[in-house]
Enzyme design. Structure first.
Site, short mmCIF file in Angstrom:
data_model
loop_
_atom_site.label_atom_id
_atom_site.label_comp_id
_atom_site.label_asym_id
_atom_site.label_seq_id
_atom_site.Cartn_x
_atom_site.Cartn_y
_atom_site.Cartn_z
N ASP A 44 0.84 -1.21 0.00
CA ASP A 44 0.00 0.00 0.00
C ASP A 44 0.88 1.26 0.00
OD1 ASP A 44 0.86 -0.13 2.61
OD2 ASP A 44 -1.12 0.06 3.53
N SER A 45 2.20 1.06 -0.04
CA SER A 45 3.11 2.19 -0.31
C SER A 45 2.75 2.84 -1.65
CB SER A 45 4.57 1.74 -0.31
OG SER A 45 4.76 0.66 -1.20
N LYS A 113 -0.95 -9.24 3.41
CA LYS A 113 -0.12 -8.71 4.51
C LYS A 113 -0.95 -7.74 5.32
CE LYS A 113 3.53 -5.72 3.83
NZ LYS A 113 3.09 -4.50 4.54
N GLU A 115 -0.77 -5.22 9.10
CA GLU A 115 0.19 -4.57 10.00
C GLU A 115 -0.21 -4.74 11.46
OE1 GLU A 115 0.74 -0.45 8.93
OE2 GLU A 115 1.33 -0.94 6.87
N GLU A 183 10.19 -3.34 9.72
CA GLU A 183 10.53 -2.08 9.04
C GLU A 183 11.14 -1.08 10.01
OE1 GLU A 183 7.46 -0.56 6.49
OE2 GLU A 183 8.52 1.33 6.14
O1 KIV Z 1 3.66 -1.02 1.45
C1 KIV Z 1 4.80 -1.46 1.26
O2 KIV Z 1 5.38 -1.32 0.18
C2 KIV Z 1 5.44 -2.16 2.37
C3 KIV Z 1 6.90 -2.41 2.23
C4 KIV Z 1 7.69 -1.18 2.29
C5 KIV Z 1 7.36 -3.41 3.23
O3 KIV Z 1 4.80 -2.49 3.30
#
Ligand code: KIV
Length: 265
Positions: A44-45, A113, A115, A183
């Site tokens: 989600d980056s 994924k 968090e 991270e």
């Molecule tokens: O959202 C993302 O790209 C991430 C990575 C930086 C681990 O969570």
């Protein structure tokens, strides 16, 4: 190779590092499919890198699904992990199941994924695993909590904070997370966590002793000349490459050199 037990095998610990890179689109996914990189994360980056927001919070589940579908089309052979975005799983176990299930059903990703390492997150991880959805965890600087941290700052410094993170990592691993991102934490803590838990750790700014590493593709390619956090090694300078190429194109259009005979019918 699309096999969670092979790509993120705990047996690789101490023997073979795991390489993960983010991707948000079809074109880059197609290139990544031709590399040996072990896994792709549709992170989600993309809310910051692709959409230009100042955090990942505005990203929606629909947007994550859209990008993950495009990445899957480009990289049919890669093990793809898709991020569940802010508020798509934190509201209740049922919401978490629905969001993860929707992501898996609609995108053909291999895992999701999420968090955090609270009791709620660990319960969700265990339930998702039970119903057949592999889950990657994410501890340390969890960007969906950026406002609690007061910025994108290093986490797990000091006795209390590092002990909490280690406990959460152990709990996530015992709950069935097949792997977890660590991270922006001190390298020493990255090492300690990696040695203490079964699940392979994937570091970003977490030192060399994690079981694998992840970088944002655009960052490692060097698309943003002004972005240089300490943990980032740029493996290319795409910013200059793109600028030069577009500059040359512009000049040739202006001069009439392009298109020449070779590019005309
Ligand atoms: O959202 C993302 O790209 C991430 C990575 C930086 C681990 O969570």
């Amino acid at each position: 190779m699309r096999n969670v037990l092979k790509v993120f095998s705990p047996e690789k610990k101490g023997k073979e590092k795991i390489s993960v890179v983010t991707c948000y689109d079809y074109s880059f996914a197609k290139i990544l499919n031709e590399t040996e990189v072990d896994s792709i994360l549709v992170g989600d980056s993309l809310g910051m890198v692709f959409q230009g927001n100042t955090s990942t919070l505005p990203v929606t589940l629909e947007e994550m699904i859209y990008h993950t579908k495009a990445v899957r089309r480009g990289a049919p052979e890669k093990f793809i992990v898709a991020d569940l975005p802010f508020l798509s799983y934190q509201t209740s176990i049922e919401d978490g199941i629905r969001s993860a299930g929707k992501m898996m059903k609609e995108t053909d990703c291999d895992a999701v994924k999420i968090e955090g390492g609270s009791d709620f997150i660990c319960e969700l991880v265990a339930i998702l695993k039970q119903i057949g959805i592999p889950v990657m965890g994410h501890l340390g600087l969890t960007p969906q909590s950026v406002h609690v941290f007061g910025g994108h700052k290093i986490q797990g410094k000091g006795e209390e904070s590092s002990t909490k993170l280690l406990k959460e990592a152990e709990a996530l691993s015992s709950s069935g997370a097949f792997s977890m991102v660590l991270e922006m934490i001190p390298a020493e803590l990255g090492k300690k966590v990696s040695e203490s838990i079964v699940a392979p750790t994937i570091g970003i700014g977490a030192g060399p002793d994690c079981d694998g590493q992840v970088l944002v593709l655009n960052d490692l390619l060097g698309t943003d000349a002004s972005f240089q956090p300490k943990f980032l090694k740029k493996f290319s300078n795409l910013h200059s490459i793109v600028k030069d190429a577009v500059g040359n194109y512009h000049r040739e259009v202006k001069s009439g050199e392009f298109p020449g005979k070779d590019h005309s019918f």
